[in-house]
Design a protein around this motif. Structure first.
Motif, PDB file in Angstrom:
ATOM      1  N   GLU A 123       0.825  -1.213   0.000  1.00  0.00           N
ATOM      2  CA  GLU A 123       0.000   0.000   0.000  1.00  0.00           C
ATOM      3  C   GLU A 123       0.851   1.251   0.000  1.00  0.00           C
ATOM      4  O   GLU A 123       0.537   2.225  -0.690  1.00  0.00           O
ATOM      5  CB  GLU A 123      -0.936   0.001   1.213  1.00  0.00           C
ATOM      6  CG  GLU A 123      -2.159  -0.827   0.962  1.00  0.00           C
ATOM      7  CD  GLU A 123      -3.103  -0.842   2.145  1.00  0.00           C
ATOM      8  OE1 GLU A 123      -2.949   0.026   3.040  1.00  0.00           O
ATOM      9  OE2 GLU A 123      -3.960  -1.728   2.167  1.00  0.00           O
ATOM     10  N   GLU A 124       1.934   1.210   0.773  1.00  0.00           N
ATOM     11  CA  GLU A 124       2.795   2.391   0.818  1.00  0.00           C
ATOM     12  C   GLU A 124       3.450   2.626  -0.543  1.00  0.00           C
ATOM     13  O   GLU A 124       3.598   3.767  -0.986  1.00  0.00           O
ATOM     14  CB  GLU A 124       3.860   2.261   1.918  1.00  0.00           C
ATOM     15  CG  GLU A 124       4.515   3.604   2.202  1.00  0.00           C
ATOM     16  CD  GLU A 124       5.526   3.575   3.349  1.00  0.00           C
ATOM     17  OE1 GLU A 124       5.639   2.547   4.037  1.00  0.00           O
ATOM     18  OE2 GLU A 124       6.209   4.609   3.509  1.00  0.00           O
ATOM     19  N   GLU A 126       2.123   1.874  -3.337  1.00  0.00           N
ATOM     20  CA  GLU A 126       1.072   2.432  -4.190  1.00  0.00           C
ATOM     21  C   GLU A 126       0.855   3.910  -3.908  1.00  0.00           C
ATOM     22  O   GLU A 126       0.684   4.727  -4.822  1.00  0.00           O
ATOM     23  CB  GLU A 126      -0.226   1.633  -4.018  1.00  0.00           C
ATOM     24  CG  GLU A 126      -0.197   0.339  -4.827  1.00  0.00           C
ATOM     25  CD  GLU A 126      -1.213  -0.697  -4.362  1.00  0.00           C
ATOM     26  OE1 GLU A 126      -2.205  -0.321  -3.704  1.00  0.00           O
ATOM     27  OE2 GLU A 126      -0.992  -1.893  -4.669  1.00  0.00           O
ATOM     28  N   GLU A 127       0.871   4.269  -2.629  1.00  0.00           N
ATOM     29  CA  GLU A 127       0.726   5.685  -2.260  1.00  0.00           C
ATOM     30  C   GLU A 127       1.869   6.517  -2.832  1.00  0.00           C
ATOM     31  O   GLU A 127       1.670   7.630  -3.321  1.00  0.00           O
ATOM     32  CB  GLU A 127       0.708   5.854  -0.734  1.00  0.00           C
ATOM     33  CG  GLU A 127      -0.602   5.457  -0.089  1.00  0.00           C
ATOM     34  CD  GLU A 127      -0.467   5.289   1.428  1.00  0.00           C
ATOM     35  OE1 GLU A 127       0.479   5.860   2.021  1.00  0.00           O
ATOM     36  OE2 GLU A 127      -1.294   4.550   1.999  1.00  0.00           O
ATOM     37  N   LEU A 128       3.084   5.952  -2.719  1.00  0.00           N
ATOM     38  CA  LEU A 128       4.263   6.655  -3.240  1.00  0.00           C
ATOM     39  C   LEU A 128       4.132   6.907  -4.739  1.00  0.00           C
ATOM     40  O   LEU A 128       4.395   8.013  -5.217  1.00  0.00           O
ATOM     41  CB  LEU A 128       5.516   5.798  -3.020  1.00  0.00           C
ATOM     42  CG  LEU A 128       6.451   6.133  -1.869  1.00  0.00           C
ATOM     43  CD1 LEU A 128       7.602   5.141  -1.861  1.00  0.00           C
ATOM     44  CD2 LEU A 128       6.966   7.553  -1.958  1.00  0.00           C
ATOM     45  N   ALA A 130       1.429   7.063  -6.438  1.00  0.00           N
ATOM     46  CA  ALA A 130       0.372   8.040  -6.676  1.00  0.00           C
ATOM     47  C   ALA A 130       0.860   9.459  -6.384  1.00  0.00           C
ATOM     48  O   ALA A 130       0.493  10.410  -7.072  1.00  0.00           O
ATOM     49  CB  ALA A 130      -0.849   7.713  -5.825  1.00  0.00           C
ATOM     50  N   SER A 131       1.727   9.591  -5.381  1.00  0.00           N
ATOM     51  CA  SER A 131       2.185  10.928  -4.992  1.00  0.00           C
ATOM     52  C   SER A 131       3.011  11.586  -6.098  1.00  0.00           C
ATOM     53  O   SER A 131       3.125  12.799  -6.156  1.00  0.00           O
ATOM     54  CB  SER A 131       2.979  10.876  -3.685  1.00  0.00           C
ATOM     55  OG  SER A 131       4.242  10.290  -3.899  1.00  0.00           O
ATOM     56  N   GLN A 135       0.402   6.313 -10.611  1.00  0.00           N
ATOM     57  CA  GLN A 135      -0.429   5.216 -10.103  1.00  0.00           C
ATOM     58  C   GLN A 135      -0.786   4.208 -11.194  1.00  0.00           C
ATOM     59  O   GLN A 135      -0.982   3.038 -10.916  1.00  0.00           O
ATOM     60  CB  GLN A 135      -1.694   5.742  -9.402  1.00  0.00           C
ATOM     61  CG  GLN A 135      -2.564   6.660 -10.238  1.00  0.00           C
ATOM     62  CD  GLN A 135      -2.042   8.090 -10.250  1.00  0.00           C
ATOM     63  OE1 GLN A 135      -0.957   8.376  -9.755  1.00  0.00           O
ATOM     64  NE2 GLN A 135      -2.809   8.996 -10.834  1.00  0.00           N
ATOM     65  N   SER A 194       4.016  17.769   2.103  1.00  0.00           N
ATOM     66  CA  SER A 194       4.754  16.961   3.073  1.00  0.00           C
ATOM     67  C   SER A 194       5.717  17.784   3.920  1.00  0.00           C
ATOM     68  O   SER A 194       6.466  17.229   4.719  1.00  0.00           O
ATOM     69  CB  SER A 194       5.536  15.856   2.351  1.00  0.00           C
ATOM     70  OG  SER A 194       4.688  15.166   1.468  1.00  0.00           O
TER      71      SER A 194
END
Ligand code: ADP
Ligand code: MG
Length: 247
Positions: A123-124, A126-128, A130-131, A135, A194
């Motif tokens: 998940e992390e 995937e988040e990375l 996307a950031s 994605q 961030s």
């Protein structure tokens, strides 16, 4: 509030004073660009802060702590990140795997077993991705990515360590003008979201003047000027140095 405090930094190479008493500060979430003509001392200055070159004199403080002669590894651990070109060994991995490998390394785990990496912090990763706007590319091999998208992966790799300061040496080198602006808009939004400060060198004056909060102009190893883009643009000393160049 100051995050990075550079005080009277100096480095000679033989008779050349590459950096000659440079002082400046980077505030929290600030994007500061270092510019100057060829040979002005930008890379030397940058590499002293990043731990690649040992200064002759001066001091570098990060969040109040003396990091003047810290190794790149130590700087990485305390939250100073820098972007690196994706190594060839990564080219056959897909984006998900590359990011998972970065997360393993951040967490101090070995990445010798690809199988364990495959399940690690999905998940992390995937988040990375996307950031940085990737994605849709998690299953794409790095060698199949466009140059600009590869640059985004490199940015995501640096972000995996959750840096508070990001050092970027010519982050848009090799990119087309549109891609450059996009890349820097992305860095800007990440910095804001961030709470990351960014110190970068850059050749492209459009990138510098559009995206830096402040600009540090070096000339012959010394600070010629530092200030907001409008201030720097209007500075007669800066104009004199850049006369005949593409600024
Ligand atoms: P910039 O990145 O602004 O072009 P540099 O920091 O690379 O400038 O170089 C500043 C000066 O120091 C130049 O005169 C350069 O020739 C000299 N210099 C840089 N690195 C070295 C080195 N490793 N050995 C000798 N001279 C160097
Ligand atoms: Mg240079």
């Amino acid at each position: 509030m100051t995050l990075l405090d550079v005080q009277r930094l100096a480095k000679r190479f033989g008779a050349v004073r590459a950096v000659d008493g440079v002082s400046f500060e980077v505030a929290r979430t600030e994007m500061l660009a270092i510019i100057g003509p060829n040979g002005a001392g930008k890379s030397t200055c940058f590499n002293m802060i990043g731990g690649q070159i040992e200064p002759d004199m001066g001091m570098v403080l990060f969040d109040g702590a003396d990091i003047t002669r810290a190794t790149p590894q130590k700087l990485f651990r305390i939250g100073i990140g820098r972007t690196f070109q994706i190594a060839t060994v990564f080219q056959s991995m897909n984006v998900r795997e590359v990011l998972q490998t970065a997360l393993l390394s951040r967490d101090g785990r070995s990445f010798s077993f690809r199988l364990s990496a495959r399940a690690y912090k999905k998940e992390e990763a995937e988040e990375l991705s996307a950031s940085v706007g990737l994605q849709g590319f998690l299953d794409t091999e790095c060698r199949a990515l466009s140059y600009g998208d590869l640059k985004r992966v490199e940015l995501a790799l640096a972000l995996a360590n959750r840096p508070r300061l990001l050092l970027m040496d010519e982050p848009t080198a090799g990119m087309a003008p549109d891609g450059r602006q996009q890349m820097m808009r992305l860095v800007r939004s990440l910095a804001d979201r961030s709470g990351i400060s960014v110190l970068f060198t850059e050749h492209d004056m459009d990138v510098v003047f559009n995206h830096a909060d402040r600009i540090l102009v070096l000339n012959k190893g010394q600070v010629l000027a530092i200030g907001a883009p409008d201030q720097i643009r209007a500075d007669p000393a800066v104009q004199a140095v850049y006369l005949g160049e593409d600024a």
